[in-house]
Design a protein around this motif. Sequence first.
Motif, PDB file in Angstrom:
ATOM      1  N   SER A  25       0.812  -1.216   0.000  1.00 44.87           N
ATOM      2  CA  SER A  25       0.000   0.000   0.000  1.00 44.87           C
ATOM      3  C   SER A  25       0.844   1.264   0.000  1.00 44.87           C
ATOM      4  O   SER A  25       0.325   2.355  -0.244  1.00 44.87           O
ATOM      5  CB  SER A  25      -0.921   0.015   1.237  1.00 44.87           C
ATOM      6  N   THR A  63       4.582   2.041  -5.067  1.00 47.67           N
ATOM      7  CA  THR A  63       3.839   1.959  -6.326  1.00 47.67           C
ATOM      8  C   THR A  63       4.237   0.702  -7.089  1.00 47.67           C
ATOM      9  O   THR A  63       5.227   0.034  -6.760  1.00 47.67           O
ATOM     10  CB  THR A  63       4.132   3.184  -7.204  1.00 47.67           C
ATOM     11  N   GLY A  64       3.460   0.373  -8.114  1.00 47.02           N
ATOM     12  CA  GLY A  64       3.747  -0.808  -8.918  1.00 47.02           C
ATOM     13  C   GLY A  64       5.109  -0.733  -9.571  1.00 47.02           C
ATOM     14  O   GLY A  64       5.821  -1.734  -9.663  1.00 47.02           O
ATOM     15  N   ASP A  65       5.491   0.457 -10.049  1.00 51.76           N
ATOM     16  CA  ASP A  65       6.798   0.608 -10.689  1.00 51.76           C
ATOM     17  C   ASP A  65       7.935   0.381  -9.693  1.00 51.76           C
ATOM     18  O   ASP A  65       8.974  -0.186 -10.037  1.00 51.76           O
ATOM     19  CB  ASP A  65       6.917   2.003 -11.304  1.00 51.76           C
ATOM     20  N   GLU A  66       7.733   0.840  -8.469  1.00 44.74           N
ATOM     21  CA  GLU A  66       8.777   0.676  -7.458  1.00 44.74           C
ATOM     22  C   GLU A  66       8.939  -0.786  -7.049  1.00 44.74           C
ATOM     23  O   GLU A  66      10.040  -1.207  -6.667  1.00 44.74           O
ATOM     24  CB  GLU A  66       8.451   1.520  -6.221  1.00 44.74           C
TER      25      GLU A  66
END
Length: 547
Positions: free
Chosen positions: A412, A415-418
């Motif tokens: 949560s 992010t998805g990229d991270e």
Amino acid sequence: MDFLYLLCNLYIIGLSVALPLYTGGTYYQIGDSKYVLFQNLSLLCLGLWIAASLVLWIRRKLRISDSLDTEQETMNPVSGERMSGRGRLGSTDFCMLLYGVSVLLSACLSKYGLTAWNGYREWYMGAVSQLIFVGIYFFVSRCYDGKRYPLILNLTAFCAVTLFGILHRLGYDALGLMKGFQTSNWEYSHMISTIGNINWFCGYYSVALALPVAGFLKSEGRRKQAVLYGISVLGLFLLFVQGSDTGVMLTGMCLLICMIWGMQNRNVFRKTFLLAAGLCLMIPVYGVIASAVGERALAAFPADSIGWNVINFWGWWLAGALCMTIYCILYRFSMKSTDKAQKRMCLGILMSILFALILLVAFYLKRQPLSEAWGSGRGTLWKVAWQGFLRNGWLQKLVGVGPDCFAEYIYSTFTGDELLILEGRWSNALYANAHNEWLNHLINLGIMGTGCYLGIFMTCAWRYRKNLLGILVIFMYGAISLTCFQQCMSTPLFFMMLGICEASLRAQGQYSLQRNMVKQPEECEFVSAKGDTASENLQTSERRTNK
């Protein structure tokens, strides 16, 4: 109190016998099956302990009868504890209590609701489990009466787990737990014995193996030594070949701890080489037997483990012969030399072994990738975990995001990229913890909880420094905590063993106290059947002692 002693012994049997051997008939969701058994058993036994202790406390406060008061104030010579439960708290006790408080505080302030209390799905290491761990320590340390039968049954269960594990490594599923799995499945080579996957197996062994090893090194009788030696060698061997690099590390660490601790007991130091000789000779023997079995054994051996070349390396025969030679030399040397000469010789051998181990570790690390993929991807996960801790607010840094809320927080917050850096070998896996107990606690319980947890290890290492069982449990579990995680097959056993060591220490302390106070315990009756006063009996006892 007899009821509580019996309840404690039965609880120890439940944790060390029933829990490891129970499977539910399949490897599918075996972790859930074992946790349900652990939780139900713990809530029942700890609940009865708390209720019985509360009744005893109320009856003592109300002073129902003089005989009851006398019974409640009497010291138990085995556990070293007042039957009323009013014994002093030690340093480990304080750390345990503070750890429990930090868990409660973190769960109450967590924004993840029931997850903080029940734990993340399929892991269940939330506040309820953490408080049960603390309860296990206090229950066992106060109510274990030193009976042998729980420990004998513990060893019996350990033998069964070991034998089933060896059969699995030879491709034989004696219990039929592999039904539904093909030889090409990951589970076929990574699930072992009645424990589960090899990581859980290493966690269980990091605690359970200490009992037979310490028993062999400290025992005197030949029959007992022979039995414990066979159990210990088979355990060390299976831990080495089970398939995980962690097991190889634990095997070497177990022997090294025994050698270092044996510097204060040359008999232990010498017998450690006998263990090492048995291990070194068992490894190539297994290679010969597995080769004779054929494809079945090869399919059951993890492809990403130490490999058949290591198993069949001719140097194991030489290493076994060398360890046996050192054992014989030390045995002969101990009969003819002085204590100082023995100490110098043992120190020289230990330093040589440490130097060789440093070279092996350096060679292993050199072969490991220097990137974040180190340790099967753990380097990447540890980096994410540390960054997650730094992103916390000051309150979360102090008390954490909540017990077992690592996944809730990480997924949560980032992010998805991270999180793309977590893709790779375990791309489809869900990271429910940091695969490092200390980083995991740092996020879940904050600096406060992690500090208290560290305090438990430090105080135990000091208090049990003369207890080989305690030292092995603390350092071996501490070692595996660097790369693994809490789970119901290892952590409850860890706290149980700490409780047993604490009960032994308190019993020894109470025995010393009684011995120093009165030389003749049988003359310490302050009130006789004839109604003599306490002072008269005390004077009589002193006169008899002086004579």
